[in-house]
Scaffold this active site. Sequence first.
Site, PDB file in Angstrom:
ATOM      1  CB  VAL A 110      -9.248  -8.466   0.467  1.00  0.00           C
ATOM      2  CG1 VAL A 110      -8.662  -7.478  -0.523  1.00  0.00           C
ATOM      3  CG2 VAL A 110      -8.158  -8.921   1.431  1.00  0.00           C
ATOM      4  CG  HIS A 127      -7.274   5.258 -11.549  1.00  0.00           C
ATOM      5  ND1 HIS A 127      -6.273   5.868 -12.247  1.00  0.00           N
ATOM      6  CD2 HIS A 127      -6.706   4.196 -10.923  1.00  0.00           C
ATOM      7  CE1 HIS A 127      -5.135   5.209 -12.059  1.00  0.00           C
ATOM      8  NE2 HIS A 127      -5.377   4.186 -11.259  1.00  0.00           N
ATOM      9  CG  HIS A 162      -1.911   5.835 -10.707  1.00  0.00           C
ATOM     10  ND1 HIS A 162      -1.989   4.660 -11.388  1.00  0.00           N
ATOM     11  CD2 HIS A 162      -1.019   6.600 -11.371  1.00  0.00           C
ATOM     12  CE1 HIS A 162      -1.166   4.702 -12.423  1.00  0.00           C
ATOM     13  NE2 HIS A 162      -0.553   5.867 -12.430  1.00  0.00           N
TER      14      HIS A 162
HETATM   15  C1  LIG Z   1      -6.285  -3.481 -10.459  1.00  0.00           C
HETATM   16  C2  LIG Z   1      -6.186  -2.094  -9.859  1.00  0.00           C
HETATM   17  C3  LIG Z   1      -5.001  -1.365  -9.981  1.00  0.00           C
HETATM   18  C4  LIG Z   1      -4.897  -0.102  -9.419  1.00  0.00           C
HETATM   19  N1  LIG Z   1      -3.673   0.522  -9.415  1.00  0.00           N
HETATM   20  C5  LIG Z   1      -3.516   1.655  -8.698  1.00  0.00           C
HETATM   21  C6  LIG Z   1      -2.214   2.214  -8.512  1.00  0.00           C
HETATM   22  O1  LIG Z   1      -1.195   1.684  -8.961  1.00  0.00           O
HETATM   23  N2  LIG Z   1      -2.122   3.368  -7.799  1.00  0.00           N
HETATM   24  C7  LIG Z   1      -3.216   3.994  -7.277  1.00  0.00           C
HETATM   25  O2  LIG Z   1      -3.068   5.046  -6.671  1.00  0.00           O
HETATM   26  N3  LIG Z   1      -4.454   3.482  -7.439  1.00  0.00           N
HETATM   27  C8  LIG Z   1      -4.614   2.307  -8.104  1.00  0.00           C
HETATM   28  N4  LIG Z   1      -5.855   1.749  -8.186  1.00  0.00           N
HETATM   29  C9  LIG Z   1      -7.006   2.480  -7.610  1.00  0.00           C
HETATM   30  C10 LIG Z   1      -7.070   2.484  -6.093  1.00  0.00           C
HETATM   31  O3  LIG Z   1      -6.638   1.263  -5.558  1.00  0.00           O
HETATM   32  C11 LIG Z   1      -8.506   2.801  -5.672  1.00  0.00           C
HETATM   33  O4  LIG Z   1      -8.879   4.057  -6.195  1.00  0.00           O
HETATM   34  C12 LIG Z   1      -8.720   2.842  -4.164  1.00  0.00           C
HETATM   35  O5  LIG Z   1      -8.291   1.654  -3.546  1.00  0.00           O
HETATM   36  C13 LIG Z   1     -10.191   3.082  -3.851  1.00  0.00           C
HETATM   37  O6  LIG Z   1     -10.363   3.214  -2.472  1.00  0.00           O
HETATM   38  P1  LIG Z   1     -11.805   3.220  -1.841  1.00  0.00           P
HETATM   39  O7  LIG Z   1     -11.644   3.332  -0.381  1.00  0.00           O
HETATM   40  O8  LIG Z   1     -12.627   4.232  -2.549  1.00  0.00           O
HETATM   41  O9  LIG Z   1     -12.450   1.807  -2.230  1.00  0.00           O
HETATM   42  P2  LIG Z   1     -11.857   0.352  -2.020  1.00  0.00           P
HETATM   43  O10 LIG Z   1     -10.421   0.397  -1.693  1.00  0.00           O
HETATM   44  O11 LIG Z   1     -12.277  -0.441  -3.204  1.00  0.00           O
HETATM   45  O12 LIG Z   1     -12.603  -0.186  -0.721  1.00  0.00           O
HETATM   46  C14 LIG Z   1     -13.937  -0.538  -0.635  1.00  0.00           C
HETATM   47  C15 LIG Z   1     -14.075  -1.652   0.392  1.00  0.00           C
HETATM   48  O13 LIG Z   1     -15.423  -1.784   0.793  1.00  0.00           O
HETATM   49  C16 LIG Z   1     -15.795  -3.147   0.803  1.00  0.00           C
HETATM   50  N5  LIG Z   1     -17.231  -3.175   0.527  1.00  0.00           N
HETATM   51  C17 LIG Z   1     -17.833  -2.724  -0.587  1.00  0.00           C
HETATM   52  N6  LIG Z   1     -19.171  -2.874  -0.478  1.00  0.00           N
HETATM   53  C18 LIG Z   1     -19.401  -3.434   0.724  1.00  0.00           C
HETATM   54  C19 LIG Z   1     -20.585  -3.827   1.386  1.00  0.00           C
HETATM   55  N7  LIG Z   1     -21.786  -3.667   0.839  1.00  0.00           N
HETATM   56  N8  LIG Z   1     -20.458  -4.384   2.621  1.00  0.00           N
HETATM   57  C20 LIG Z   1     -19.250  -4.544   3.197  1.00  0.00           C
HETATM   58  N9  LIG Z   1     -18.097  -4.183   2.597  1.00  0.00           N
HETATM   59  C21 LIG Z   1     -18.174  -3.630   1.382  1.00  0.00           C
HETATM   60  C22 LIG Z   1     -14.953  -3.753  -0.295  1.00  0.00           C
HETATM   61  O14 LIG Z   1     -14.843  -5.143  -0.142  1.00  0.00           O
HETATM   62  C23 LIG Z   1     -13.642  -3.012  -0.134  1.00  0.00           C
HETATM   63  O15 LIG Z   1     -12.801  -3.635   0.790  1.00  0.00           O
HETATM   64  C24 LIG Z   1      -6.011   0.484  -8.761  1.00  0.00           C
HETATM   65  C25 LIG Z   1      -7.185  -0.234  -8.634  1.00  0.00           C
HETATM   66  C26 LIG Z   1      -7.280  -1.512  -9.159  1.00  0.00           C
HETATM   67  C27 LIG Z   1      -8.553  -2.289  -8.967  1.00  0.00           C
END
Ligand SMILES: Cc1cc2nc3c(=O)[nH]c(=O)nc-3n(C[C@H](O)[C@H](O)[C@H](O)COP(=O)(O)OP(=O)(O)OC[C@H]3O[C@@H](n4cnc5c(N)ncnc54)[C@H](O)[C@@H]3O)c2cc1C
Length: 617
Positions: free
Chosen positions: A148, A547, A591
């Site tokens: 999302v 994480h 986190h």
């Molecule tokens: C249940 C849960 C609880 C958490 N609680 C915390 C908390 O309280 N505090 C905290 O700091 N962190 C928390 N985290 C961790 C934190 O949210 C993540 O580390 C962070 O959001 C990761 O960011 P990112 O940009 O690396 O990836 P993401 O935020 O996962 O973003 C990746 C995006 O890319 C999209 N995507 C992936 N592959 C493709 C593709 N092939 N084509 C098109 N789109 C694609 C996905 O749909 C997604 O929207 C939690 C995570 C989860 C799942």
Amino acid sequence: MFILLFLIISPHLVYSCDEVTKNKIDFLEALINDSIEKSKDYKVRTDNSNFFVNTNDSAIPIEYGTFDFIVVGAGSSGSVVSSRLSEVEKWDILLLEAGDLNDDLTEIPYLYELLQLSERNWGYFTTPQKNGCFGRKNRQCPYHRGKVVGGSGSINGLGFTRGNRGDYDKWASLGNLGWSYDDLLPYFKKMENFESDNIDLRYRGFGGPLNVAYKEPKQDISDIVYCALKRGKRYTEDYNAKDQLGISRYQRNIRCGKRESGATAYVRPSMTRHNFNLTLEAFVTKIVIDQTTKTANGVEFMKNGKKYKASSRREVIISGGAVNSPQLLMLSGIGPADELRKHNIPIIQELPVGQYLKDHPAFRIEYRSNQTVPKQSFRQLLEKFVQGKGMLTNLENTLTYTFVNTKNTSTVPDLECIFIASNPVPIKIPSLTNYIPEVENYYKNVNQQTDYSIVVLLLHPQSVGSLKLKSKDPRDFPLIDVGIFSAPEDLEMFYKATKFFELFEELKYPQRMNFTMLTFDFCNEFKKNSKEYWYCAIQNISYSAYHISSTVKMGQRQDPHAVVDNRLKVYGIEKLRVADCSIMPTTISGHTNAACFVIGERAADWIKLDYGIPILF
Ligand SMILES: Cc1cc2nc3c(=O)[nH]c(=O)nc-3n(C[C@H](O)[C@H](O)[C@H](O)COP(=O)(O)OP(=O)(O)OC[C@H]3O[C@@H](n4cnc5c(N)ncnc54)[C@H](O)[C@@H]3O)c2cc1C
Ligand SMILES: *[C@@H]1O[C@H](CO)[C@@H](O)[C@H](O)[C@H]1NC(C)=O
Ligand SMILES: *[C@@H]1O[C@H](CO)[C@@H](O)[C@H](O)[C@H]1NC(C)=O
Ligand SMILES: *[C@@H]1O[C@H](CO)[C@@H](O)[C@H](O)[C@H]1NC(C)=O
Ligand SMILES: *[C@@H]1O[C@H](CO)[C@@H](O)[C@H](O)[C@H]1NC(C)=O
Ligand SMILES: *[C@@H]1O[C@H](CO)[C@@H](O)[C@H](O)[C@H]1NC(C)=O
Ligand SMILES: *[C@@H]1O[C@H](CO)[C@@H](O)[C@H](O)[C@H]1NC(C)=O
Ligand SMILES: *[C@@H]1O[C@H](CO)[C@@H](O)[C@H](O)[C@H]1NC(C)=O
């Protein structure tokens, strides 16, 4: 001086909240009831085949146009990168996101677990674990990832923790120029609007896009603090400022009581820009790389069952998160040679993608108190929610975060302890758990109105996992081996950490409450409180705390695990960067979300610098 003073005392006047109307409350009530009903029949996806209806791999892609930059993934990092790049008016940005747009449902913090049973979660599970996840069917822990806008930040626990100065100084000391705490502090400040009446402006920012605020209602934590102090810990006003160690109030990403994420803080405000193209429900299956020049010049993606190709004039930035980014690199021919050969993927660049997976293991225990908080009416809770108050603006009743260095050898913590109190919400939110019946029974017995919990996280575990492909087919989910407790030291450390739970023993006195730990009946074969008993509990209950990091590690060329350099460029490939949680060289002391935002900020500025765009703070 006057102006500065005004801003200091009113950082939260930067925006305004919604009004309460009966319509709004009716709408929310129906939305929540309906979503809870739907979640009961929701079948978690087992692969990505839904993107491929009416097509096949040999389909000729439809041209989607040419953009200066293509960003893959609108998660925590991708939101920031795409939004910041679109500040340069002459650049046009294509942001491709596999999921849909965030909405009223994703913005209600208390419902966050419900999102696990919806299309907003990819629906991953870990591979069967050898040393943990024993309390889950087939030893597979669910591994939630947001699908999302806002990414995992749209379904996460909202906790806002920067980690420790020492974490980033370590990144820099490993040769990653530009990543020390002092280098990143301006970004941590620039990105946030911290709502606090006691803000240390040397460390904290206001007026930035991302809101950070304390929990409402602001409950009295003096008893907990008193007990922590008695146990040799200290009180810290703000763990995201000068000193991290100690016990402090919990800070989270919230604005007017609603979830704040990359979606609300960065993407939505950018959507009105003419040069910002957000394309939803677009699943990127391949980075298009010129084999001879080794230059990335676009991507292929699936949308509504059709295959498309978008081209990039300048660069492709992969921000799919630490599960999907390494998968996409490998599907595109960038990865370990034996892994690519195994799946018949032509090798474009040999790199150790996915070979170094890090996460924080977490362990949670429950205590029954002899006090019952009365349930509040759901209508009233909704009314408060619309006003930005009350328990629905929280996920659970999380009160404090405590950061501890168990060996007392450094100001970098190795353990985090989260204290959660009972709460008055009258409904129970379904979640995706995969428990075996014995463990399911343990959780069925938990009572929100009486029970308290403590969650402990190992911040710098020794265990290492891996991220591999199941096949060369993008329909297949990747294999997520979190390697929980693959290093026995981690298990031992959790066992030792059980002494922190004695905090509750102390709490009896000031609160005049009686706390009894809920026993792990599934460990009945062992003597209660023996080491074997605790090991059984820990190996059954612990989970990997979502994480995930380091699967596309940043490091110097000679680092055996490095895939990208300090400017996040993929080694050996031109015009291709990775910017998300997967680039972290080491785990951080907290986190991961705040760090993912900062990685996005840092990445956008590296790119601007490379193209001669002035950097503004
Ligand atoms: C249940 C849960 C609880 C958490 N609680 C915390 C908390 O309280 N505090 C905290 O700091 N962190 C928390 N985290 C961790 C934190 O949210 C993540 O580390 C962070 O959001 C990761 O960011 P990112 O940009 O690396 O990836 P993401 O935020 O996962 O973003 C990746 C995006 O890319 C999209 N995507 C992936 N592959 C493709 C593709 N092939 N084509 C098109 N789109 C694609 C996905 O749909 C997604 O929207 C939690 C995570 C989860 C799942
Ligand atoms: C929503 O569910 C609650 C409790 O389950 C119920 O009391 C209420 O009537 C429902 N509201 C609507 C609008 O369906
Ligand atoms: C695959 O798709 C292409 C283009 O849509 C079509 O021409 C071809 O017949 C399809 N092949 C199979 C085996 O379905
Ligand atoms: C994004 O680009 C595509 C392809 O050129 C176009 O069809 C679509 O309307 C654009 N969307 C926005 C929001 O600009
Ligand atoms: C930790 O170390 C500091 C000095 O290094 C000392 O003052 C303090 O008492 C120690 N704390 C504990 C709980 O041992
Ligand atoms: C809970 O237990 C404590 C300690 O035994 C006792 O002092 C207190 O009265 C009890 N409270 C209730 C509400 O039963
Ligand atoms: C606390 O509660 C448990 C069970 O609820 C009971 O057995 C125990 O006697 C109580 N302890 C005190 C000090 O009240
Ligand atoms: C986990 O719980 C199950 C179910 O009771 C039990 O069979 C198993 O031995 C436990 N695991 C460990 C490591 O003790």
